[in-house]
Motif scaffolding. Structure first.
Motif, PDB file in Angstrom:
ATOM      1  N   GLU A  97      54.056  10.602 -68.820  1.00 36.12           N
ATOM      2  CA  GLU A  97      55.113  11.381 -68.146  1.00 36.12           C
ATOM      3  C   GLU A  97      54.460  12.231 -67.061  1.00 36.12           C
ATOM      4  OE1 GLU A  97      58.538  11.760 -68.959  1.00 36.12           O
ATOM      5  OE2 GLU A  97      58.424  10.082 -70.345  1.00 36.12           O
TER       6      GLU A  97
ATOM      7  N   GLU B 179      51.742   2.290 -72.255  1.00 31.28           N
ATOM      8  CA  GLU B 179      52.788   3.292 -72.073  1.00 31.28           C
ATOM      9  C   GLU B 179      52.448   4.158 -70.870  1.00 31.28           C
ATOM     10  OE1 GLU B 179      55.280   5.568 -75.282  1.00 31.28           O
ATOM     11  OE2 GLU B 179      53.255   6.363 -75.187  1.00 31.28           O
ATOM     12  N   CYS B 180      53.413   4.455 -70.055  1.00 28.50           N
ATOM     13  CA  CYS B 180      53.190   5.304 -68.877  1.00 28.50           C
ATOM     14  C   CYS B 180      53.206   6.762 -69.280  1.00 28.50           C
ATOM     15  CB  CYS B 180      54.290   5.075 -67.829  1.00 28.50           C
ATOM     16  SG  CYS B 180      54.284   3.413 -67.157  1.00 28.50           S
TER      17      CYS B 180
ATOM     18  N   GLU C 111      46.031   2.814 -71.560  1.00 23.55           N
ATOM     19  CA  GLU C 111      45.192   1.757 -70.972  1.00 23.55           C
ATOM     20  C   GLU C 111      43.983   1.431 -71.850  1.00 23.55           C
ATOM     21  OE1 GLU C 111      45.556  -0.236 -68.344  1.00 23.55           O
ATOM     22  OE2 GLU C 111      47.501   0.631 -67.849  1.00 23.55           O
TER      23      GLU C 111
END
Length: 137
Positions: free
Chosen positions: A136, A133-134, A94
């Protein structure tokens, strides 16, 4: 072979498709380099004469090839023409997404926020989606 297969409308690639690199037709090389390297933060990795430039972040050989092989200043294809409508850039997090969004806004790029990321059109009218990107779990 079923000839009827070619008459169906293309609905796009599956959502989880990952592509290693793209070649984008741009309207002009100098403008594209200023935008992709100066604003977006990619590094120029190879100039292929006056007609192409390869760029990437992080020292990779290239993620994007920018070229004028269809002719400098070629018009934007009509909305329903075959071709790339949008591509997605996945940023590491983010923080990086917000930093890029701020640089784009400073450069006068109009961003549209949605549940699935930020969208804009580059100087050659190519659609770009930005996502973080998310992590994990």
């Amino acid at each position: 072979m079923r000839w009827g297969t070619f008459c169906r409308e293309f609905a796009g690639l599956p959502p989880d498709t990952a592509i290693g690199h793209l070649h984008l037709h741009v309207k002009g090389m100098r403008h594209a380099e200023r935008f992709y390297c100066g604003v977006m933060g990619f590094a120029a990795t190879l100039h292929y004469g006056p007609s192409a430039l390869f760029v990437a972040p992080g020292g990779y050989h290239h993620h994007l090839g920018l070229n004028i092989w269809a002719g400098p200043g070629a018009p934007t294809p009509p909305e329903h023409a075959a071709g790339l409508k949008e591509y997605t850039i996945v940023l590491p997090g983010e923080t990086e997404l917000e930093a890029l969004a701020a640089r784009l806004r400073t450069a006068g790029v109009e961003l549209t926020a949605g549940e699935d990321g930020l969208r804009f059109r580059d100087p050659s009218e190519i659609g770009v989606r930005l996502v973080a990107e998310c992590a994990e779990v």
